[in-house]
Design an enzyme around this catalytic site. Structure first.
Site, mmCIF file in Angstrom:
data_model
loop_
_atom_site.group_PDB
_atom_site.id
_atom_site.type_symbol
_atom_site.label_atom_id
_atom_site.label_comp_id
_atom_site.label_asym_id
_atom_site.label_seq_id
_atom_site.Cartn_x
_atom_site.Cartn_y
_atom_site.Cartn_z
ATOM 1 N N LEU A 17 6.147 1.767 -4.291
ATOM 2 C CA LEU A 17 6.081 3.199 -4.794
ATOM 3 C C LEU A 17 5.334 3.375 -6.109
ATOM 4 O O LEU A 17 5.627 2.532 -6.922
ATOM 5 C CB LEU A 17 7.622 3.267 -5.230
ATOM 6 C CG LEU A 17 8.649 3.706 -3.906
ATOM 7 C CD1 LEU A 17 9.882 3.941 -4.531
ATOM 8 C CD2 LEU A 17 8.190 4.876 -2.998
ATOM 9 N N HIS A 18 4.654 4.263 -6.205
ATOM 10 C CA HIS A 18 4.279 4.478 -7.457
ATOM 11 C C HIS A 18 3.574 6.046 -7.717
ATOM 12 O O HIS A 18 3.031 6.571 -8.701
ATOM 13 C CB HIS A 18 2.680 3.654 -7.529
ATOM 14 C CG HIS A 18 1.471 4.041 -6.810
ATOM 15 N ND1 HIS A 18 1.477 3.881 -5.476
ATOM 16 C CD2 HIS A 18 0.620 4.660 -7.109
ATOM 17 C CE1 HIS A 18 0.520 4.489 -4.759
ATOM 18 N NE2 HIS A 18 -0.165 4.965 -5.910
ATOM 19 N N ARG A 19 3.622 6.707 -6.784
ATOM 20 C CA ARG A 19 3.538 8.384 -6.926
ATOM 21 C C ARG A 19 4.193 8.997 -7.993
ATOM 22 O O ARG A 19 5.451 8.938 -7.968
ATOM 23 C CB ARG A 19 3.602 9.061 -5.583
ATOM 24 C CG ARG A 19 2.767 8.640 -4.539
ATOM 25 C CD ARG A 19 1.445 9.475 -4.405
ATOM 26 N NE ARG A 19 0.665 8.609 -3.227
ATOM 27 C CZ ARG A 19 -0.692 8.481 -3.487
ATOM 28 N NH1 ARG A 19 -1.280 8.820 -4.845
ATOM 29 N NH2 ARG A 19 -1.275 7.454 -2.879
ATOM 30 N N ARG A 23 3.481 1.483 -13.640
ATOM 31 C CA ARG A 23 3.985 2.842 -13.661
ATOM 32 C C ARG A 23 5.559 2.791 -13.143
ATOM 33 O O ARG A 23 6.274 3.374 -13.812
ATOM 34 C CB ARG A 23 3.226 3.733 -12.853
ATOM 35 C CG ARG A 23 3.766 5.377 -12.873
ATOM 36 C CD ARG A 23 3.316 6.196 -11.874
ATOM 37 N NE ARG A 23 1.838 6.906 -12.211
ATOM 38 C CZ ARG A 23 1.746 7.835 -12.699
ATOM 39 N NH1 ARG A 23 2.449 8.259 -13.567
ATOM 40 N NH2 ARG A 23 0.552 8.203 -13.287
#
Ligand code: UD1
Length: 381
Positions: A215-217, A250
């Site tokens: 996950l990074h959005r 992030r």
């Protein structure tokens, strides 16, 4: 012919590698006047070893001719820094073509800089559209495609999108998916690695019993409520299946900032790892029972690997992975994730259709089209 290839962020490396390789192959047999000089420019948008140099090593990418070292920053600042530094490179080198791949800030920034100097631009992975203008990547795609001279697409829907936006048909070339070139080239080597043993996941039962998560959005990780819902879903799922989660910087930052570490914890069955290199990640992906992600590339790779994929997004620029592959869009809420997970596990791994031209030969097609384009440009002078 002199080409500058641009890379900047993690998903760019596996796209540029087969293209550079295919031009190298061409050079082996080409006469001197048909040889292509290639320069690789790294903007430095990603700079951690795990996000960058590890990929150069594993994919056999040449050392960059120059690293612009722009690093992280707000969008305007990062984009501006890339443009300023890339302009200097272009003024010195004046290539015949700049090739950009994908949809990251480096892609758009370098395309604009080249065009303003009247240097032609090729965009690899053109025409993908999520129609979600809250995604920075959608803006990068639209801007890059609007000014590119050669647009290489991964599927026929992308050609239709470009046609609808008024891009001249002769600029658009359906060549297939270069990322799948890379997957096919490295799959054997990746599967031979002891990744599962190293992570304590090797068992005798098949299919191997773990879920792979990335996950990074910003839409998932920059909002505390959303990231908390996702974390609650994972810690509930972690009771029945190990959750293996290589964490993007992030996302790690957000988990710490929002004090959500308890939801992404070993005791809840969630194993957080540092970002992995290409080969270990491919091994984990190929052997996973299911992938849960918001990445674009994983939607495509899981289609080829036949691994069920849940994409935690309301839309995708890659609808072919739903129509022909294993991908499903899922709302980022605990209830929706648990329901979709159950459904996907019951569906199991299955044969999927391999999308047209995702055959490992896309980069060779790009070389052919590019050489032909260059010959026509020269004939016009
Ligand atoms: C970028 C791309 C995204 C792509 C993703 C893959 C844009 C707009 N986004 O998002 O499309 O899917 O890469 O990873 O171009 N950081 C590090 N080390 C690094 C790189 C990043 O610590 O090597 C951290 C920094 O805190 C940085 C944050 O990650 O602020 C975000 O990096 P950035 O390049 O801005 O965007 P990504 O989220 O990685």
């Amino acid at each position: 012919m002199k080409i500058i290839h641009v890379v900047g962020a993690r998903p760019n490396f596996m796209k540029a590698a087969p293209i550079i390789d295919a031009f190298d192959q061409h050079n082996l047999t080409a006469g001197e006047h048909r040889r292509v000089q290639q320069l690789l420019v790294h903007t430095g948008q990603h700079y951690d070893r795990e996000m960058s140099s590890l990929f150069f090593d594993q994919l056999g990418l040449p050392r960059p001719y120059v690293d612009l070292g722009v690093g992280s920053g707000p969008h305007g600042e990062q984009t501006g820094r890339i443009m300023e530094a890339f302009e200097e490179v272009l003024e010195k080198e004046m290539p015949d073509l700049v090739t950009v791949v994908g949809d990251v800030n480096s892609t758009m920034a370098c395309a604009i800089t080249a065009k303003k100097l009247c240097i032609p631009v090729a965009h690899v992975e053109a025409g993908l559209r999520s129609r979600d203008m809250t995604m920075p990547e959608e803006i990068n795609r639209i801007v890059t495609d609007a000014i590119a001279d050669l647009l290489f697409t991964t599927d026929r829907d992308a050609n239709k999108n470009l046609e609808r936006e008024g891009v001249a048909e002769e600029k658009t070339h359906f060549v297939g998916n270069v990322m799948i070139d890379t997957l096919m080239k490295h799959r054997g080597k990746a599967l031979a690695l002891p990744t599962l043993q190293d992570l304590g996941l090797a068992g005798t039962s098949q299919p191997l019993n773990y879920a792979l998560v990335t996950l990074h959005r910003p839409s998932n990780v920059d909002n505390k409520q959303t990231l908390s819902e996702i974390g609650q879903a994972f810690s509930a799922l972690g009771e029945t299946i190990p959750i293996i989660f290589p964490v993007h910087p992030r996302t790690r930052g957000a988990i710490e900032r929002f004090r959500l570490s308890h939801l992404f914890a070993e005791k809840s069955g969630v194993q957080l790892l540092e970002p992995l290199g290409y080969l270990d990640f491919l091994n984990l992906q190929a052997n996973a029972r299911i992938a849960v992600t918001d990445s674009g590339g994983i939607q495509e790779e899981s289609t080829i690997l036949g691994v069920p994929c849940l994409t935690l997004r309301p839309n995708t620029e890659r609808p072919i992975t739903i129509e022909q592959g294993t991908n499903r869009l899922v709302e980022s809420t605990k209830g929706a994730i648990l329901a979709a997970f159950d459904e996907a596990i019951n569906r199991g791994k299955g044969a999927t259709k391999v999308p047209e031209l995702w055959d490992g030969k896309s980069a060779a097609r790009i070389v052919e089209v590019t050489l032909d384009w260059f010959a026509r440009c020269k004939a016009r002078i």
